[in-house]
Design an enzyme around this catalytic site. Structure first.
Site, PDB file in Angstrom:
ATOM      1  CB  CYS A   1      -0.971  -0.036   1.178  1.00 26.48           C
ATOM      2  SG  CYS A   1      -2.349   1.124   1.036  1.00 26.48           S
TER       3      CYS A   1
ATOM      4  CD  GLU B   1      -1.316  -6.835   4.795  1.00 25.27           C
ATOM      5  OE1 GLU B   1      -1.563  -5.675   5.168  1.00 25.27           O
ATOM      6  OE2 GLU B   1      -0.757  -7.107   3.711  1.00 25.27           O
TER       7      GLU B   1
ATOM      8  CG  HIS C   1      -3.642  -3.832   2.874  1.00 24.22           C
ATOM      9  ND1 HIS C   1      -2.698  -3.437   3.793  1.00 24.22           N
ATOM     10  CD2 HIS C   1      -4.189  -2.696   2.366  1.00 24.22           C
ATOM     11  CE1 HIS C   1      -2.681  -2.105   3.852  1.00 24.22           C
ATOM     12  NE2 HIS C   1      -3.566  -1.641   3.001  1.00 24.22           N
TER      13      HIS C   1
END
Length: 547
Positions: A360, A489, A487
């Site tokens: 990001c 994750e 993102h």
């Protein structure tokens, strides 16, 4: 539908979220469809406007919901995709009731906490518990509910907690005791006697090396058999192959010998929960390649010249950590504080050919760093930091109004299309034409300025479906220099590591090239090797199995 309430009246942060997730995971391993709901007492509508230091990271769901980080645990343990309504807050409930009152739904009655607010909570839970979360469109059979803690610390916490529960008309079916060391039988019997439950209803969970061990400990103490009898569940007395795989994963984690050191350069490093999903994604990837993760948190301000003047020791310690790192990660964030240190870390990784992943804001800063130092655009900046930047390399997205902060970002799952087959990340994702990942941002790389980069080896290999938003960057002639606007994750799972994070760990351990040469073969099964050594011949890399 069966409901399991996981509560505790001591303090936040003692592990109720992990216990709730572990119970759900065990029941899923028995073949049941499981969902989860978190109830938080705050007036905020959602977690989107919290400071990371207030409640840890904001976890983002597929539907764009900004929620409590416990929902991240539920998703990772259960391998499900929840919705914003799986996180109930006092603010959401009151907003819902007030909206109904304004529409006249209560037909002129006086709206009160009892029964209108309490009924709204019950209706919300019952409706949301029936929503499919595993992609099979079937209603869940079990809903695990975790109300938030009161936040006040008490003496004799177990007895007081049970007494408070009974005062609400509820009696515990199981008492799970968290302790630093295994609890002796005498203590277990004392808890049983004073809390009026049978000894087999007292479950003891001591501190373990990883949370992966918690479901195993619960299962070993007969929790499956108890739930089967108490809830009349259509299951056997023991968990299935899924828990067997989970146990193997926990065993492997505890026997790892080789370590990989990654530097996380961010601005919220004083509280580890601020980067909980980033840590988990790195850990999942390290475990998949038989390495233990050594994550070094570096406050980006400590890398800046002002720190060298004010606190030289802290400055040199931060740079010493960065120099030791085998890989560098710059995560997402907001605001100008610490960006200079992040830019210096990115420049270090690029010029020293240290594997790098930018998430990001980390990707946006990588573009700015490259523009300043490789394209000689010294005034390149983001309008987030300098609204009147002479070279606006990163700009705010016009459709997102910065007037209101809550829920106004580009949120949730979005499609990213690969523009070339010659992409490391495309290969890591399985050589697919497009991917779908979760986003949370207000700013983007300026699409009108990207043409200059392609001539200097920095390629925008992934864009949105309209080709207007830059989603993925890759630098040629570098072991691994990747930035993503999304993102990844949030989608990482213990047995399905996120490809960008897996790429970083493979590059940091010197195994990326061999892995790519082997075709990045991912198996549908999860027969993780029990070996803990770090030898990675090409055939072995080809057999890396993640499911």
């Amino acid at each position: 539908m069966k409901y399991i309430l996981v509560t505790g009246g001591v303090i936040s942060g003692i592990g109720k979220g992990i216990i709730a997730s572990s119970i759900g995971m065990i029941l899923k391993s028995c073949g049941l469809r499981v969902t989860a709901i978190k109830i938080d007492p705050y007036i905020n509508i959602d977690a989107g406007t919290f400071s990371p230091y207030e409640h840890g990271e904001v976890f983002v769901l597929n539907d764009g919901g900004e929620v409590d980080l416990d929902l991240g645990n539920y998703e990772r343990f259960l391998d499900i995709n929840l919705y914003r309504n799986n996180n109930i807050t006092t603010g959401k409930i009151y907003q819902h009731v007030i909206n109904k009152e304004r529409r006249g739904d209560y037909l002129g009655k006086t709206v009160q906490v009892v029964p209108h607010i309490t009924d709204a909570v019950q209706e919300w839970v019952m409706n949301q518990a029936m929503v499919s979360v595993d992609g099979h469109k079937e209603e869940p059979q079990i809903c695990v509910i975790e109300p938030s803690a009161t936040g006040e610390q008490k003496t004799k916490p177990t007895q007081n907690s049970v007494r408070a529960l009974r005062g609400l008309g509820l009696s515990p079916d199981l008492i799970v005791c968290r302790s630093s060391t295994p609890i002796e039988m005498a203590v277990k019997e004392k808890i049983s006697m004073f809390c009026h439950v049978n000894p087999e209803q007292v479950i003891c969970i001591h501190d373990v090396s990883s949370t992966y061990r918690v479901p195993v400990l619960l299962e070993e103490q007969g929790i499956v058999k108890y739930f089967k009898e108490r809830l009349d569940l259509p299951i056997g007395d023991s968990a299935s192959n899924l828990l067997f795989k989970w146990r193997n994963m926990a065993d492997r984690y505890e026997n790892l010998q080789k370590t990989c050191s990654i530097a996380l350069v961010g601005k919220y490093t004083k509280l580890r929960d601020c980067y909980a999903s980033v840590f988990k994604a790195l850990e999942h990837s390290a475990l998949a390649i038989n390495h233990k993760l050594n994550l070094m948190y570096i406050d980006s301000i400590d890398l800046e010249q002002t720190t060298e003047t004010e606190d030289p020791v802290k400055f040199h310690e931060a740079w010493q950590k960065l120099c030791k790192a085998e890989g560098v990660l710059v995560p997402g964030g907001f605001g100008i504080r610490g960006t200079l240190g992040k830019l210096q870390a990115i420049s270090w990784a690029r010029t020293k050919k240290i594997p790098f992943l930018g998430i990001c804001l980390g990707m946006q800063l990588a573009v700015i760093e490259f523009a300043r130092n490789c394209l000689n655009l010294k005034d390149a900046d983001s309008t987030e930091f300098e609204p009147n930047a002479r070279v606006p390399m990163v700009i705010d997205m016009p459709e997102h109004n910065p007037g209101n902060l809550g829920g106004t970002m580009r949120l949730g799952i979005r499609r990213t299309v690969f523009k070339t087959e010659n992409s490391i990340l495309r290969k890591l994702y399985g050589d697919v034409p497009f991917i779908e990942e979760r986003h949370r941002h207000r700013y983007e790389v300026n699409p009108s300025l990207i043409s200059q980069f392609e001539q200097k080896d920095l390629s925008f290999v992934g864009q949105d479906v309209d080709g207007e938003r830059m989603e993925i960057i890759e630098l040629a002639n570098h072991p691994y220099f990747v930035g993503v606007q999304f993102h990844p994750e949030f989608s990482s799972r213990p047995m399905k590591p996120s490809p960008p994070y897996l790429g970083l760990l493979l590059a940091a351990t010197g195994n990326l090239h061999s892995y790519l040469q082997a075709g990045c073969k991912l198996s549908a099964s999860d027969r993780y090797s029990d070996a803990s050594d770090d030898s990675f011949s090409e055939p072995r890399i080809a057999e890396l199995e993640i499911s």
